[in-house]
Each structure stands twice: as C-alpha cells, then as structure tokens.
Design an enzyme around this catalytic site. Sequence first.
Site, short mmCIF file in Angstrom:
data_model
loop_
_atom_site.label_atom_id
_atom_site.label_comp_id
_atom_site.label_asym_id
_atom_site.label_seq_id
_atom_site.Cartn_x
_atom_site.Cartn_y
_atom_site.Cartn_z
N GLU A 47 -9.69 5.81 9.22
CA GLU A 47 -10.97 5.51 8.60
C GLU A 47 -10.82 4.41 7.55
O GLU A 47 -11.66 3.50 7.46
CB GLU A 47 -11.58 6.78 7.99
CG GLU A 47 -13.01 6.54 7.50
CD GLU A 47 -13.73 7.82 7.08
OE1 GLU A 47 -13.07 8.89 6.97
OE2 GLU A 47 -14.94 7.75 6.84
N PHE A 101 -14.03 14.84 17.80
CA PHE A 101 -13.30 15.06 19.04
C PHE A 101 -14.13 14.48 20.18
O PHE A 101 -15.36 14.46 20.11
CB PHE A 101 -13.14 16.56 19.31
CG PHE A 101 -12.02 17.20 18.56
CD1 PHE A 101 -11.29 16.50 17.61
CD2 PHE A 101 -11.69 18.52 18.80
CE1 PHE A 101 -10.26 17.10 16.92
CE2 PHE A 101 -10.65 19.13 18.11
CZ PHE A 101 -9.94 18.43 17.17
N LYS A 115 -15.86 16.55 1.64
CA LYS A 115 -15.25 17.68 2.36
C LYS A 115 -14.21 18.38 1.48
O LYS A 115 -13.86 19.53 1.72
CB LYS A 115 -14.60 17.21 3.66
CG LYS A 115 -15.63 16.80 4.72
CD LYS A 115 -14.97 16.51 6.06
CE LYS A 115 -16.00 16.21 7.14
NZ LYS A 115 -16.61 14.87 7.05
N HIS A 151 -15.92 10.20 6.37
CA HIS A 151 -15.66 11.38 7.18
C HIS A 151 -14.53 12.16 6.48
O HIS A 151 -14.63 13.35 6.30
CB HIS A 151 -15.27 10.95 8.60
CG HIS A 151 -15.09 12.10 9.54
ND1 HIS A 151 -16.05 13.04 9.73
CD2 HIS A 151 -14.04 12.45 10.33
CE1 HIS A 151 -15.62 13.95 10.61
NE2 HIS A 151 -14.41 13.61 10.99
N HIS A 173 -14.84 20.98 5.84
CA HIS A 173 -15.34 20.28 7.02
C HIS A 173 -16.26 21.23 7.78
O HIS A 173 -15.80 22.20 8.37
CB HIS A 173 -14.18 19.84 7.90
CG HIS A 173 -14.61 18.93 9.03
ND1 HIS A 173 -15.91 18.54 9.22
CD2 HIS A 173 -13.89 18.33 10.02
CE1 HIS A 173 -15.98 17.75 10.29
NE2 HIS A 173 -14.77 17.61 10.79
N CYS A 194 -17.97 17.08 15.77
CA CYS A 194 -18.08 16.83 14.33
C CYS A 194 -19.04 15.72 13.95
O CYS A 194 -19.22 15.44 12.77
CB CYS A 194 -16.70 16.56 13.75
SG CYS A 194 -15.58 17.91 14.14
#
Lengths: 415, 414
Positions: free
Chosen positions: B309, B394, B330, B298, B335, B165
């Site tokens: 975050e 990830f 998002k 994010h 996403h 990502c």
Amino acid sequence: MSEHRDFPDNRRVVITGLGMATPLGTGREEFSRRLFQGESAVDAVQAFDTGAAASHLGAEVRDFQPRDFISIKNLRRMDRLSMLATASARLALSDAGIAVTAENRDRVGILFGTAFGATDVTVQFEDALLAQGPGAANPILVPNTVMNAPAGYASIELGFRGVNVTVTHFAVSAETAVAYAASEIRRGTADVMLAGGADILSKFYYEALSKFRGLSPDDGGPEGAHPFDERRNGYVAGEGCGLLCLESLACARERGAKICCEITGAGLGSSPAPPTAWPRDPEGFCRAFLRALKQARIDVADVSAVMAAANGSRVLDAVEAAAYEGLFASRAVRPWVTSIKGALGESFSGGGIRACALALSVERGCLPLTVGLERPAAPLNFVAGKKVKTHLKHTVLSGISFGGACACLVFSRCE
Amino acid sequence: MKKRIVITGMGTKNAIGGNVSEFARSLREGVCGISQIDLFDTTDFRTHKGGQVKDFDPRRSIPEEFSLKRISRADALSMAAALEALTDAGLYPLQENIKENMGIAIGGGAGGLLEAESFYADLLRKGKERSKYSQLSSLFCASSADRIASSLEFSGPRATFMTACSAGATALGYARDLILNGHAGIMLAGGVEPMCRLTYAAFNALKSVDEDVCRPFDRNRSGLSLGEASAVLVLEPLETAQNRGAKIYGELMGYGVTCDSFHMTSPDEKASGAARSMRAALADGGLTVEDIDYINAHGTATPVNDLTETKAIKEVFGSRAYQIPVSSTKSMHAHTLGASGALEGIVSLLALSKRFVPPTIHWRERDPECDLDYVTQGARRAELRAVLSNSFAFGGNNTTVIFGRYEGQGAIHE
C-alpha cells in the site's frame, strides 16, 4: 416512440458474447440446441446421496470438463463454483471474439452474482474446524469460502484487471450483477464487462433447501418441476453458470463484433417479505418491471415476451402471474411468457443462465417452451407444449427473490 | 453536470464505538478496542484477541416494534446501525414517499455464520433429525439488507456486495450510482461483519493474525487484528438534503474498483491493482492528488499489505505522498473485513466534518520501507478538503472511495 437510438452509441450496452456451463450443456452451441429442443435436465441427483432429504431430483451440470477451459496451475486451487464461473468467462470472451491483452486488460471486468457461494467448501472447512478444532482448518480452502472467489479466479486465469465485483442477493444475484455491469459500461469505467452468475448444488445445501420446504414435493405428492402449472408443489434445485459479455455499441461496432442483442433497461425494486419467504405482494416486482421499461423508454404494450422467474413454487408463481395479469390487463395481445426453470431447475443465480437463454431467444426470434407446464394456473400467453418462433423486439428478464428483492432487465433487438 | 451525492446520516456499532459520537471520541483519543474476545471459546486457537463489539444487546438498540425473532448477530448489528443512521439523518420514522424510493446496499461478510456454526456443531453432535434448521434462516449475508429493507418497508433496490474486505467500500460506490442512475432517491449504504469461528480460524490458518495487537506500518508488524462492526450511511442528492434542511457530513466525490488478477490471498507486489484503484477514484471524482489531504489506509498490518500500500501511495501521489498524513484506524477498531470500507467511510467523514486526522496507534518502530507520515503520535487537528479511503481484499478486489468536505447550507461546523 422514443427509443434507445436517441442515446449515443457509447451509452448503449450490447451483448456480444455468451458463456455458460449448465445442466443443458456447456457453451453456446450445445446449450441452445438442447434448450430450444425443449429438453429437460431434471433427473435424480447423482453427485451426492439425497437419502436424508425429502426430495431426490435436481438439475446437475454433468460432463463438464474443467481441464478444457482452465490451466492446471489454477485448477488445483479452485472449487467447483469457481470452475464453472471461470469456464463460462472464457467461453463468453471467446464467443465475443475478445482476447485479453496487456493493452486492454485494465478495461475488462466482471460483475458476478452468486446466491450462496461455495457451500461445499464452507461445509468442508467447518467440518474440520468444528469436529477437530482450529488446527485442522485448511488454509488452502480459505479463499474459496468467500463468495468473491469465482470472480477472483476468473480474473487470474484470464488476466483481466478491471472492475471486479461480486453481488449476492439470493435469487436476483445475477440479474442485479447484469444491471450494475451495464451501468459500468455506460459510465465508461470498463470497455468489456462479463456479467451473470452461478450457483452449485451441494449436499448440505440441498438438505437445507429440503428442510425449508422449498423443494418439490412440498406436499408429499409427485416430485417435479412445473412452473405456472396447477400441479406445482415446489421447485427442483439446479446449478450452473451463465455469463454475458457486455460492451458499448460503439466498441462493438468499432471492432466489427456480432451483436446478440441490446440491454435497454434495468429496474430494481422490492417488497417486504420474511427472510426465507417469497414476497406475497406483487407490487415490488411490478415496480421493478415498470422501472426497467421506463429506462428502456418503452411501454408495456411494446413487450413481446417475458422470461419469467417462476420455478414451480406455489407462492412465487402465483405472485408473478398476478403481476403479469395486472401489468398486461389493458393489452389486446398479451406478451409471451416462458420459464426455463422447468428444464433447468431453480439455481438462484440462474439469472445468468436465463439471461443467456433470453439473449439467444432475441437473436433467433424463438422462445424456448416452459418444460413441465401442461395445466396453466393463470390466463397468460404461455409458451407451453412447443417453442414459439416470433420476432422479439423487446423482452423482459424477470427476477424475484425470496426475501423480497426484485430485478428486471430489458433485452431488445439491436436495430 | 453530475449530481452531487452527500452523506446526511451515519450509524455504527464497533469495538470502539456503540454509536457515531462515541466512535468519533474514541478515534480522536486513540482508544484501542482490541482485547480478549468472548463470543466463542478461543482456547484452541493460536490467538485470542480481536475487536469485538462488547455488551451488544440488540433490544437496547432496536425498538420493540421490530421483531428480533431468529435474528443473527450480523443482522442485529446492521439493523441497529441503520436505525441510528436514519435517525441521525432526520428521516426516521420514515415517510411513505421516502420509503418508495429508498434502497439499500450492504457490504456483506460472514452473515449468520456465527449462529449457523452453533447449528452445525449441534448437527455433528446430535444428528440431522434433532437440529434446528431455522437457525440457518439468516445464514447468508444478503439477509441483513433484506431484514432492514423489509422491516422498514423500502420499495427500492436491494443489493449485497461480497468482495471480502472491500465490500463495504464497494457498497458505498454502487449506492451512489444507484441514485445517479435514477434507481433510488435515497440509499442506505454500508457494511456488516460479525465475528465467527470460521473467519477467526481462516485468518489464523493463513497465519496472518497478530497474537497481540496489530501494528500497522511498524517495522515489526506481524499481522492483523480481526474485528467486527456494522456501519451504515445515508446517501442522498445534495438538492434533496438541502431541501429538507438536513445536516451534511460531506460528499461522496468518487470511487474506483479494480482487480489485481494476481493471487487470491496476496496483493500484487508491484502494487498495480491498489494504485489503479486510487487513480480510478481520483478520475471518477475529477480530482488530482493535490486535492487529497488525508489517506485512510487499508493498513491491515500484515507485512505485505502495508508495504504494498505504501508503494502504491507513492506511485500515485509522487512527492505529495510525503506531505499528507496516512493512518490506519484498524489499529483501534481492528480489521472489520466486509464492514471495513463503510466503517472507514465513517472515519473519513468524521475526519472531514470534525476537522481531525485520526492516529495509527500501537506503532513503535520505523520501517525503512514504510516511510510516510503515519500519524503515530496521536490525533491531529486539521482542515481537510478531501479524504481518500482504501480497501483491498482477497480475490484481488480493490476499492478506493474519496469523500470531500462540504461547505454550504447544512454543513457541520465544529
């Protein structure tokens, strides 16, 4: 001649460690012994049944014991690609004599290249998903289907928290990763970078390569790996991992590290090519080659040897040989050309293993022979029949990929 | 002094924009692109929604001169965005001297997996002999960069980043460095992510998808919405851009890449990796937190991401964390994984050049632990000096990119 000595030591990138898990063994000692003995790892594939493919040879990593390198806790979750990468990362750091500590962990990173990632895991996941439905999808497998898994696991197992990037660009994945890692050291964003790449053999992937007519024998003749040879008829698929440990010359000197060689240049370029075909035009490769020399501030005449990309493919080997004939045309003495893919097969991110092999060559002043080369298809100065002992000042690692991307690196003796 | 690298062209296909100007309008209006998907049958899945690029017809976006033979959805989406970006930059059709030093860096995702899944389903049904292996020719994500570069005859560097990502953001950073290090004159940089069954099943298996729409920073947020997109930007030295009279969206000021070294699918709860990534980007750009006027988060809307975050932003920004808007777009475009860093790069540059802060939509209830200004009541007009955009992934891969407003010749005035 202007050389890299003009750069301050913190802008010069040196290789201080090598880590590898390859078909010719795991770790520097075994790998270099078998490599320079001219041993071949090409053999009938044992890990899976090749009955559905037209080819049966491969260069497999055998006798690899992940437990020797990886804690049980992390090992349970890891796939084979991640194991090879993590083991190689541990070996490279230990070869360099670097311990990751709370003080240095944010300045240690990895730039990892893989062409295809964990194809075994992806197929396993898709098998369940497509045959039995979404309910059968196994969440444990999810992170391992993503190509950044090996670098992620290596960071978890070894504790380094700096730059962590995975690059995938087919057969130049590892060369590209090394080029970027060197620039991270120069930029000062990391003190230590592991760089290289890995790919694995898996059944589905092997069958697909066979269907795409990449594997020897593409003509129904005898199967084998013969880089630059008139008899070549495709490559033999290989696997394995090779990682370099890079740091600045200043860093290496300060801690009194032994220096294997210096990365003095990198050049990246490309030629247009259809998606799964090797470029037929040597121009993009020549451009990358010359860009690498330019960054190293050397001339074609300064190149002592080339670790070639040739793998036994009719097109690739011919294009690469044509490129060298053009590049070296004006020289009285031609540089040595060798390819280790006759011994180790084509593993796409094999650039990591090849980088280790070239670093060892420069360090020892010795070039491994091109296994499988008996009838040269081009008038180049091949290392064939036996290894060559010679002082290697500047050498080039050549990378050419199907699809058209090219990447070259210059490894030089660190004076 | 370090050369300044600016953005002179942008292109995208995403759930709320078929091109950049439509995307800008949707961001301002707070349009939701998350709805029932129809790329594949979702009957057996727990969830059915996503941010799909609807009504995408490759031929409408890609001229006849380019073959669409065996092209994957990912390759077509990225090719369309690349052509839009080059046209927007005034570079298309490309001149020979530009091609020679033009390179491409793409953040990859599932590549041609959507098509490969059709192949694989056939293979399981009909057996090996009758399956068309040619459907696999664009399987791997590096195919998009190859397809674009070969079609447009670039001779410069090509690279594909696969840091899940954060890949799109990482590609932008490395593209800048390729120019700074003399490897390329002009770079196309971006990301592409197609929807496919594997990704959809994977996030569902991890139970990280909201059945409805994602609600970033909301107290009851319960997961992300999966999306797809392509986003491509043109990066070049300021000098080159000015010499050719290009319009300039903004400047890529700095970026940072770090690793959690904690867990493959969960962020480090202490938020160290995310905080270090923001600090590294600030340091790279020679900036301080006082210079940042908006954070494009994010903000995936998973319980743990938004909390981590927020913590990281507070740790890095101190009291300034409460003074600047933080939003997750998002909530609108979903996403888009490998594309998200590049797509949100476009968001950041639109915010800078068109002077607005895009909102976080779908937010309903305040989370006591997520207590920043998440721009939940619609877009705002604002003069922004610099925007910080986060991408976490990830594998513990974090990338932060900072974009700055550009004021000189070629600046966009709206």
